[in-house]
Write a protein that holds these residues in place. Sequence first.
Motif, PDB file in Angstrom:
ATOM      1  N   LEU A   1       0.806  -1.219   0.000  1.00 49.91           N
ATOM      2  CA  LEU A   1       0.000   0.000   0.000  1.00 49.91           C
ATOM      3  C   LEU A   1       0.840   1.272   0.000  1.00 49.91           C
ATOM      4  O   LEU A   1       0.370   2.330  -0.412  1.00 49.91           O
ATOM      5  CB  LEU A   1      -0.929   0.012   1.221  1.00 49.91           C
ATOM      6  CG  LEU A   1      -2.039  -1.029   1.218  1.00 49.91           C
ATOM      7  CD1 LEU A   1      -2.841  -0.952   2.503  1.00 49.91           C
ATOM      8  CD2 LEU A   1      -2.951  -0.836   0.011  1.00 49.91           C
TER       9      LEU A   1
ATOM     10  N   ASP B   1      -2.034   9.644   4.791  1.00 49.35           N
ATOM     11  CA  ASP B   1      -3.104   8.729   4.401  1.00 49.35           C
ATOM     12  C   ASP B   1      -3.881   8.220   5.607  1.00 49.35           C
ATOM     13  O   ASP B   1      -5.036   7.797   5.479  1.00 49.35           O
ATOM     14  CB  ASP B   1      -2.531   7.522   3.655  1.00 49.35           C
ATOM     15  CG  ASP B   1      -1.831   7.911   2.374  1.00 49.35           C
ATOM     16  OD1 ASP B   1      -2.395   8.734   1.628  1.00 49.35           O
ATOM     17  OD2 ASP B   1      -0.731   7.406   2.124  1.00 49.35           O
TER      18      ASP B   1
ATOM     19  N   GLU C   1     -15.199  12.841   2.983  1.00 48.33           N
ATOM     20  CA  GLU C   1     -14.120  11.894   2.718  1.00 48.33           C
ATOM     21  C   GLU C   1     -14.137  11.530   1.244  1.00 48.33           C
ATOM     22  O   GLU C   1     -15.187  11.271   0.675  1.00 48.33           O
ATOM     23  CB  GLU C   1     -14.278  10.639   3.570  1.00 48.33           C
ATOM     24  CG  GLU C   1     -14.226  10.886   5.066  1.00 48.33           C
ATOM     25  CD  GLU C   1     -12.809  11.124   5.582  1.00 48.33           C
ATOM     26  OE1 GLU C   1     -11.856  10.960   4.800  1.00 48.33           O
ATOM     27  OE2 GLU C   1     -12.674  11.462   6.774  1.00 48.33           O
ATOM     28  N   SER C   2     -12.971  11.511   0.651  1.00 49.78           N
ATOM     29  CA  SER C   2     -12.877  11.208  -0.778  1.00 49.78           C
ATOM     30  C   SER C   2     -13.167   9.736  -1.036  1.00 49.78           C
ATOM     31  O   SER C   2     -13.003   8.893  -0.138  1.00 49.78           O
ATOM     32  CB  SER C   2     -11.475  11.537  -1.293  1.00 49.78           C
ATOM     33  OG  SER C   2     -10.523  10.635  -0.747  1.00 49.78           O
ATOM     34  N   PRO C   3     -13.605   9.401  -2.236  1.00 52.35           N
ATOM     35  CA  PRO C   3     -13.791   7.985  -2.572  1.00 52.35           C
ATOM     36  C   PRO C   3     -12.510   7.167  -2.370  1.00 52.35           C
ATOM     37  O   PRO C   3     -12.577   6.005  -1.962  1.00 52.35           O
ATOM     38  CB  PRO C   3     -14.201   8.027  -4.050  1.00 52.35           C
ATOM     39  CG  PRO C   3     -14.810   9.380  -4.237  1.00 52.35           C
ATOM     40  CD  PRO C   3     -14.029  10.295  -3.345  1.00 52.35           C
ATOM     41  N   GLN C   4     -11.370   7.792  -2.654  1.00 55.50           N
ATOM     42  CA  GLN C   4     -10.099   7.081  -2.466  1.00 55.50           C
ATOM     43  C   GLN C   4      -9.864   6.756  -0.997  1.00 55.50           C
ATOM     44  O   GLN C   4      -9.388   5.677  -0.640  1.00 55.50           O
ATOM     45  CB  GLN C   4      -8.945   7.924  -3.015  1.00 55.50           C
ATOM     46  CG  GLN C   4      -8.948   8.112  -4.524  1.00 55.50           C
ATOM     47  CD  GLN C   4      -9.937   9.183  -4.981  1.00 55.50           C
ATOM     48  OE1 GLN C   4     -10.504   9.929  -4.171  1.00 55.50           O
ATOM     49  NE2 GLN C   4     -10.140   9.261  -6.287  1.00 55.50           N
ATOM     50  N   ARG C   5     -10.180   7.719  -0.124  1.00 58.24           N
ATOM     51  CA  ARG C   5     -10.004   7.504   1.303  1.00 58.24           C
ATOM     52  C   ARG C   5     -10.941   6.414   1.805  1.00 58.24           C
ATOM     53  O   ARG C   5     -10.537   5.526   2.581  1.00 58.24           O
ATOM     54  CB  ARG C   5     -10.274   8.819   2.040  1.00 58.24           C
ATOM     55  CG  ARG C   5     -10.369   8.704   3.539  1.00 58.24           C
ATOM     56  CD  ARG C   5      -9.029   8.454   4.186  1.00 58.24           C
ATOM     57  NE  ARG C   5      -9.166   8.144   5.597  1.00 58.24           N
ATOM     58  CZ  ARG C   5      -8.169   7.837   6.404  1.00 58.24           C
ATOM     59  NH1 ARG C   5      -6.938   7.803   5.933  1.00 58.24           N
ATOM     60  NH2 ARG C   5      -8.383   7.560   7.667  1.00 58.24           N
TER      61      ARG C   5
ATOM     62  N   ALA D   1     -12.166   3.965   0.076  1.00 56.43           N
ATOM     63  CA  ALA D   1     -11.688   2.688  -0.465  1.00 56.43           C
ATOM     64  C   ALA D   1     -10.508   2.169   0.349  1.00 56.43           C
ATOM     65  O   ALA D   1     -10.390   0.961   0.599  1.00 56.43           O
ATOM     66  CB  ALA D   1     -11.302   2.853  -1.932  1.00 56.43           C
ATOM     67  N   LEU D   2      -9.617   3.079   0.781  1.00 55.24           N
ATOM     68  CA  LEU D   2      -8.473   2.677   1.594  1.00 55.24           C
ATOM     69  C   LEU D   2      -8.938   2.106   2.928  1.00 55.24           C
ATOM     70  O   LEU D   2      -8.455   1.056   3.368  1.00 55.24           O
ATOM     71  CB  LEU D   2      -7.554   3.877   1.827  1.00 55.24           C
ATOM     72  CG  LEU D   2      -6.425   3.664   2.840  1.00 55.24           C
ATOM     73  CD1 LEU D   2      -5.482   2.552   2.385  1.00 55.24           C
ATOM     74  CD2 LEU D   2      -5.665   4.967   3.072  1.00 55.24           C
TER      75      LEU D   2
ATOM     76  N   ASP E   1     -10.375  -1.282   2.460  1.00 53.72           N
ATOM     77  CA  ASP E   1      -9.305  -2.227   2.159  1.00 53.72           C
ATOM     78  C   ASP E   1      -8.595  -2.657   3.442  1.00 53.72           C
ATOM     79  O   ASP E   1      -8.332  -3.842   3.661  1.00 53.72           O
ATOM     80  CB  ASP E   1      -8.311  -1.584   1.186  1.00 53.72           C
ATOM     81  CG  ASP E   1      -7.267  -2.573   0.690  1.00 53.72           C
ATOM     82  OD1 ASP E   1      -7.461  -3.798   0.857  1.00 53.72           O
ATOM     83  OD2 ASP E   1      -6.244  -2.136   0.130  1.00 53.72           O
TER      84      ASP E   1
END
Length: 278
Positions: free
Chosen positions: A23, A29, A52-56, A58-59, A62
């Motif tokens: 990662l 992050d 919160e962003s979609p990337q955040r 998703a993290l 995960d």
Amino acid sequence: HSDFDGDGNKLPYFSPTERLQDLQLTEADLCDEQKRCATTRLIESDRDQRPESPQRLALLQDLYARGATELDSRLGELFAALKARNLWEEALIVVIADHGEEFREHGKFLHSQVFEESLRVPLLMHWPGRIEPAVDTHLVGLESVAPTLLRAVGTTPPPLMEARDLLAALRPEEAAGGQQAMHVSQDKLARTRFGLRTQRYLLVWDFADKSAKLFDRQADPGEVRDLAAQLPDVLADLRSRLFSALRHFRSTRPGLSETSPDVFSEAERKTLRSLGYL
């Protein structure tokens, strides 16, 4: 499970270092501008209503999935050890979780609300010769687990354990008509808000403002389309059942909501308040 960052932990969900090497995470992050990390960051994000962003998101999902994978591998080690000791065929094993986890499906992190993502958890039971392989999709609550285990080992549960025997419910003669018809839950932070779910519907009722939301769990498994205005009869029926269940619960457990000052230290009380339990 998610941990606080008091011990220097920056990850919101536990997973060994070797599972995270791909990662290439940085503190940015994992933490916010005030250097709040792990569960603390998630709580503050909710309190600040921080986007919160979609990337955040998703993290975070995960990391949570990696933690679940780690638990699964540890269970594999336990089961292998039981088999190596010739205990597997004798063992009654129950795998459950105390709650699910929210990733802003209904506006929050962690697990405080009465929706599917917080309440639906695994319930796996293994007992060779006693439990036949099967999948049962009917509603049960975790309150049924302890009395089930007590009965399984020949002990009578105490009177307050009114929940059904899950092993008895698996017998063919009981399976057709004996399933638990509903389940009641309470919002961990908004203590006036309750949920009542049946096999088909979820009612969310708030005593503070007498507001109601109704969801068709079969047609809308994400529980996002409020049908309270369209289904007034269903709403009235479920509200009546919720009130009845709460009255029964409180009548059989006098003083349950009162916490003796001798039970917890002030430090313990502070921690419990921060988690929404007091």
